[in-house]
Design a protein around this motif. Structure first.
Motif: not given
Length: 142
Positions: A4-12
């Motif tokens: 299950e997805a436990t993190y979503r984000g972007a690379v800055y």
């Protein structure tokens, strides 16, 4: 059980190093955020940890880097529980580039449930064990 997805984000951009890809310290940070989301699903929520005087301590972490992540890439971490023992759990995080679906890195970690006042490992409460068993992808170990 399926990851299950436990993190979503972007690379800055400020997370990238001198060669232009996300620095390893940020992989660790994103995996750490996934840890806390996985723990909460198992019942190891912040309120449980505060009210029970319990905590979780990492005792081993192995990261394998497969593909670089660049500024602007969207990242997703999916997690699964591999082992459940009396006082510890072992789990895996798979970090992917959400656009391409490619695995960028994966991390296998072991964490120990502890009594914060005694600074010693402590057995999981029955309710935590029951919930965790539902997430286990391998046969249970006691």
């Amino acid at each position: 059980m399926e990851c299950e997805a436990t993190y979503r984000g972007a690379v800055y951009p400020w997370q990238c190093d001198h060669v232009g890809h996300m620095n390893i310290m940020w992989y660790v940070g994103k995996f750490d955020e996934a840890n806390w989301n996985l723990f909460a699903r198992l019942g190891l929520t912040p309120s449980y940890l505060r009210s029970s005087g319990r905590g979780m301590a990492a005792v081993q972490q192995n990261i394998t880097y497969k593909r670089e992540l660049l500024a602007g890439d969207i990242v997703e971490v999916r997690s699964q529980l591999l082992k459940l023992r009396e006082k510890s759990i072992c789990f895996q995080h798979d970090m992917t580039n959400a656009e391409t679906g490619e695995i960028a890195a994966f991390c296998e970690a072991t964490a120990v449930h502890m009594d914060r006042s005694l600074r010693k490992s402590a057995p999981f409460a029955d309710a935590i064990r029951e919930t965790a068993l539902k997430y286990l992808v391998e046969p249970a170990e006691v």
